[in-house]
Design a protein around this motif. Structure first.
Motif, mmCIF file in Angstrom:
data_model
loop_
_atom_site.group_PDB
_atom_site.id
_atom_site.type_symbol
_atom_site.label_atom_id
_atom_site.label_comp_id
_atom_site.label_asym_id
_atom_site.label_seq_id
_atom_site.Cartn_x
_atom_site.Cartn_y
_atom_site.Cartn_z
ATOM 1 N N ILE A 1 34.918 -25.951 -56.553
ATOM 2 C CA ILE A 1 34.929 -26.512 -55.208
ATOM 3 C C ILE A 1 36.211 -27.313 -54.989
ATOM 4 C CG2 ILE A 1 32.413 -26.652 -55.246
ATOM 5 C CD1 ILE A 1 32.771 -29.740 -55.416
ATOM 6 N N CYS B 1 31.421 -28.134 -49.999
ATOM 7 C CA CYS B 1 31.148 -29.574 -49.966
ATOM 8 C C CYS B 1 30.166 -29.919 -48.854
ATOM 9 C CB CYS B 1 32.447 -30.353 -49.771
ATOM 10 S SG CYS B 1 33.605 -30.219 -51.148
ATOM 11 N N LEU C 1 32.457 -31.603 -59.053
ATOM 12 C CA LEU C 1 31.211 -32.030 -58.403
ATOM 13 C C LEU C 1 31.026 -33.546 -58.549
ATOM 14 C CD1 LEU C 1 28.813 -29.156 -59.533
ATOM 15 C CD2 LEU C 1 29.523 -29.641 -57.187
ATOM 16 N N VAL D 1 38.111 -33.328 -53.977
ATOM 17 C CA VAL D 1 38.087 -34.257 -52.857
ATOM 18 C C VAL D 1 38.919 -35.506 -53.123
ATOM 19 C CG1 VAL D 1 35.840 -33.451 -52.082
ATOM 20 C CG2 VAL D 1 35.965 -35.355 -53.688
ATOM 21 N N SER E 1 26.813 -39.184 -46.103
ATOM 22 C CA SER E 1 27.969 -39.301 -46.988
ATOM 23 C C SER E 1 28.739 -40.562 -46.648
ATOM 24 C CB SER E 1 28.892 -38.075 -46.848
ATOM 25 O OG SER E 1 29.439 -38.017 -45.547
ATOM 26 N N LEU F 1 33.083 -35.380 -56.085
ATOM 27 C CA LEU F 1 32.452 -35.378 -54.764
ATOM 28 C C LEU F 1 31.343 -36.418 -54.700
ATOM 29 C CD1 LEU F 1 31.936 -34.092 -51.949
ATOM 30 C CD2 LEU F 1 30.393 -32.483 -53.100
ATOM 31 N N ASN G 1 35.212 -28.135 -45.613
ATOM 32 C CA ASN G 1 35.025 -27.254 -46.754
ATOM 33 C C ASN G 1 33.564 -26.814 -46.821
ATOM 34 O OD1 ASN G 1 34.222 -27.114 -49.913
ATOM 35 N ND2 ASN G 1 36.278 -26.300 -49.572
ATOM 36 N N MET H 1 37.534 -32.326 -46.553
ATOM 37 C CA MET H 1 36.277 -32.258 -47.286
ATOM 38 C C MET H 1 35.142 -31.793 -46.389
ATOM 39 S SD MET H 1 33.143 -33.789 -47.980
ATOM 40 C CE MET H 1 33.262 -35.438 -47.336
#
Length: 812
Positions: free
Chosen positions: A619, A636, A678, A622, A647, A681, A633, A630
């Motif tokens: 991925i 994400c 991950l 970020v 978030s 993120l 994407n 982000m």
């Protein structure tokens, strides 16, 4: 008769009234002056004394302050300011020292001439601390002499200490007769140019409750911030409460417990102690007029901290003494024995821990110190002065108060920057006194930067991809404050605070001055019209717009992802294989690498509580990407939507749809890289998932050993090459047959459903690794280092740590 007697007892007349004189009112209602009588109030007393010394620095009369923590529970604050006046104040007939220490609302800060910007403005600080102390000694250097006055619970008099180098509130106290001035003792001489004030006090245990604890770390934080706010002021903290052995290695052992609440410590030593206590017995014979014998003072305060702590410290010293054969007493024999062994004499004394603070960069240095994370901009500085009119009460020639309009000057000093984070750090001060609740200066600052940001976002809407026709696409204050680090300070005469604890600034005239100044200077910076700010302003605006989009997206996510019925899962990404509703307390989300592994995982999972979300390869990183990148994407955005708690700053862990988020990737280097992406993120945009222990890494095996012979049909799984070799050697030693063709899994997709369930997904047999964040500051530094744009520091980090590399710490 009974009825008339009852009426007499219930009578309410002037005789029922109680008049508290002097400082008795402070002792009766201490909360009115220091807020509480617990640890907060205990520390507030120290702030009052320190603030008085800092006010001397603000007036340009002081450049050194020393705070000494003695081992008997007392605290001393020493400055080289002008010294409290020692001459007689005409109205009261008392010396300036006695006026300051015993009269509420008395001092030079009401005259508007000696001080223009002060922290202790109510004139109650020193007298309140005096009233709440079992003993307070004040010494003043002025006119070539050292003057001393002593107090017991706010009452002046003289203590007769058995050992002048170890003053105690338990010593016999001779109190000055009521309504008679106390004559200042002259206890020494100093050079005529030397001036200053020393205040040493013992907090009264009759006032402060059993939970009151002195916080050394809080003191250090306060002193550090003051040194930032008063450039050029040197502040030294001396903690004499650390046992000393004379051996540096032993001393280091005794100092390891640095985080506990330290008890203030030890007496003055060396020449300094001698200069303050020399000729004390002879000096005590001077100025005894009006002094009468009084019973010894009640038991004074022990060192602040519980008796258990004191006992524990003594036990620690005894234990250390037993372990150290070189430990000797204070006698000459011990010294000679130590010297005979060729070592320095080791004494059971006290060790001075000294910390010094001196900064010259002011609020700019302060913001740099507070910034924890990758900077989006450099530090921007706003400063200047404005004026306003205010009606105040002045003391006239007749001694009466008269209303008068005066012209005030307001000095503004602000530093700010944005970092690549969503946390906000805004510290505000008035005359170096922190205002945790903000007030007019903070409101003016935030209003101005919000207005200027909105103005420039609208002017650059096309470049920033902002749809001005969408009413929701409007920058809010929370968007601007995400990642903001700022220090806002103003200096004004006679500020109005809400309460003696000074948490909120209430002087309304300050707000338009700060707003106007911020509008002008910050407006030039954020618009890029000021030289050198164009590139920075673009990055700041992009970050703020990204926060706006994140907030809007989070709102949408909350609306569509909270699963209340089966129909809501239709709004989830099509590739999500969700679990059955109603099991949120045990629900698990597996983020699976690749479609091939997804097929196997579908057959291996328990669909009652296990959900699957596949991702395609690696991925977006970020840490390097902007917030807008982000959110656009696909991978994400899907993860954020499926987790369902938003978030960034709007993340609400209580709305998360799963109890566990499990990263299930191949047991190879690429799989480890995907896990790191991950985790980046989660750390950047869903950090509470890690903080509260909801993120896990699945641990799939690397090898499968098929047993043979009488154990045919049984399998052993191993998770590393070293473990494989060890298991095979063990099988050979135990003469257990096995298939020499050991299966090596190249990925999750090579397993069948039963194997994947047994080894990785079934809670009864699987192994998971919980991701923890034990040190938030270390994590804040390591993520930008390993995942950020700056390559040289990352390369150097790898080179420096290559020799310490431990493969067992990597989950591959």
């Amino acid at each position: 008769m009974a009825g008339s007697r009852a009426k007499k007892e219930e009578a309410y007349d002037a005789g029922s009234l109680t008049v508290l004189e002097g400082l008795d009112a402070v002792r009766k209602r201490p909360g009115m002056y220091i807020g509480t009588t617990d640890s907060q109030g205990l520390m507030h007393c120290l702030w009052e004394i320190i603030d008085n010394s800092v006010d001397e620095a603000l007036a340009g009369a002081c450049d050194e302050i020393t705070v000494i923590l003695h081992d008997d529970g007392s605290i001393e604050v020493d400055d080289n300011g002008r010294g409290i006046p020692v001459d007689v104040e005409p109205k009261t007939g008392l010396s300036g020292v006695e006026v300051v220490m015993t009269k509420l609302h008395a001092g030079a800060k009401f005259g508007n001439a000696s001080y223009t910007a002060v922290g202790g403005l109510h004139g109650v600080g020193s007298s309140v601390v005096n009233a709440l102390s079992s003993r307070l000694d004040v010494e003043v250097d002025r006119d070539g002499k050292t003057h001393r006055m002593q107090f017991h619970q706010g009452h002046p008099g003289v203590y007769e200490d058995a050992d002048p180098t170890r003053p105690s509130p338990d010593a016999t106290f001779r109190r000055t007769r009521k309504n008679r001035p106390t004559v200042l003792q002259v206890v020494g001489s100093v050079p005529k140019r030397r001036t200053g004030t020393r205040v040493r006090y013992w907090a009264d245990p009759e006032i402060f409750n059993d939970t009151a604890r002195f916080d050394y770390n809080q003191l250090i934080d306060r002193v550090r911030q003051t040194s930032f706010l008063v450039p050029g002021l040197k502040i030294t903290v001396i903690d004499e409460n650390i046992p000393e052995t004379g051996d540096p290695a032993h001393d280091e052992f005794m100092e390891v417990d640095g985080d506990r609440a330290h008890t203030p410590a030890g007496p003055l030593d060396g020449q300094e102690a001698g200069s303050r206590s020399g000729n004390e017995a002879a000096d005590r014979s001077e100025g005894q007029d009006g002094v009468e014998e009084e019973a010894p003072a009640e038991d004074g305060a022990p060192a602040w901290g519980t008796q258990e702590e004191a006992t524990q410290e003594e036990a620690t010293q005894e234990e250390f003494q037993e372990e150290s054969p070189d430990w000797t007493g204070d006698g000459a024999d011990g010294d000679q024995a130590a010297q005979a062994l060729g070592i320095s004499p080791i004494r059971q004394e006290r060790h001075r821990r000294v910390e010094e603070f001196l900064h010259t960069g002011g609020v700019v240095d302060f913001v740099d110190f507070l910034s924890k994370g990758e900077p989006v901009s450099s530090i921007w500085h706003i400063s200047g002065e404005g004026s306003y009119e205010e009606e105040t009460q002045r003391v006239g020639a007749d001694g009466e108060l008269h209303a008068e309009k005066v012209r005030r000057t307001c000095g503004v000093d602000i530093a700010l920057r944005w970092i690549n984070d969503y946390d906000t750090t805004v510290r505000s001060f008035v005359n170096v006194v922190e205002t945790p609740g903000g007030g007019m200066h903070v409101d003016g600052f935030l209003n101005a930067i919000t207005r200027q940001v909105r103005k420039n976002v609208e002017a650059n809407a096309r470049r920033l991809k902002v749809n001005l026709k969408d009413s929701r696409s409007k920058v809010e204050r929370d968007d601007v404050m995400a990642g903001l680090v700022a220090v806002v300070t103003v200096r004004i005469a006679e500020p109005q605070f809400q309460g003696q604890t000074k948490d909120v600034l209430g002087t309304a005239q300050v707000k338009p001055i700060v707003t106007r100044m911020t509008d002008g200077q910050f407006g030039e910076m954020i618009s890029g019209s000021k030289r050198g700010f164009k590139e920075q302003s673009e990055r700041v605006l992009e970050k703020i717009v990204g926060e706006m989009h994140a907030r809007i997206q989070a709102r949408k996510t909350k609306e569509v992802t909270r699963r209340k019925n089966a129909l809501e899962s239709a709004s989830m990404p099509a590739k999500l294989s969700d679990s059955m509703p109603g099991n949120d307390d045990i629900a698990e989300l597996f983020i699976v690498e690749g479609d091939s592994a997804l097929g196997t995982a579908k057959a291996a999972r328990n669909s009652m509580f296990q959900a699957l979300l596949p991702i395609r390869g690696k991925i977006l990183n970020v840490q390097k990407a902007s917030l807008t990148q982000m959110l656009t994407n696909k991978e994400c955005a899907s993860i954020i939507q499926v987790v369902g708690a938003g978030s960034g700053s709007s993340f609400d862990i209580t709305q998360a749809r799963y109890n566990k988020v499990i990263m299930m990737t191949d047991a190879d280097v690429d799989g480890a890289h995907i896990r790191i992406l991950l985790l980046t993120l989660f750390y950047r945009y869903m950090r509470p998932l890690i903080e509260y222990g909801h993120v896990y890494a699945a641990v799939p095996p690397l090898h499968r050993i098929a047993l043979a012979g009488k154990h045919k049909g049984e399998f052993i799984y191993t998770y590393s090459d070293d473990e494989l070799e060890g298991r095979l050697a063990d099988l050979r030693e135990r003469h257990i047959d096995y298939n020499p063709d050991v299966q090596r899994y190249k990925g999750l997709g090579e397993m069948d459903a039963d194997q994947l369930a047994d080894t990785t997904m079934d809670p009864r047999t699987r192994m998971l690794r919980r991701i923890r964040m034990e040190d938030a500051e270390q994590a804040a530094g390591i993520f930008p280092l390993l995942m950020g744009d700056d390559v040289p520091p990352r390369k150097q980090f790898i080179v420096d740590n290559a020799e310490d590399f431990d493969r067992s710490k990597i989950d591959t």
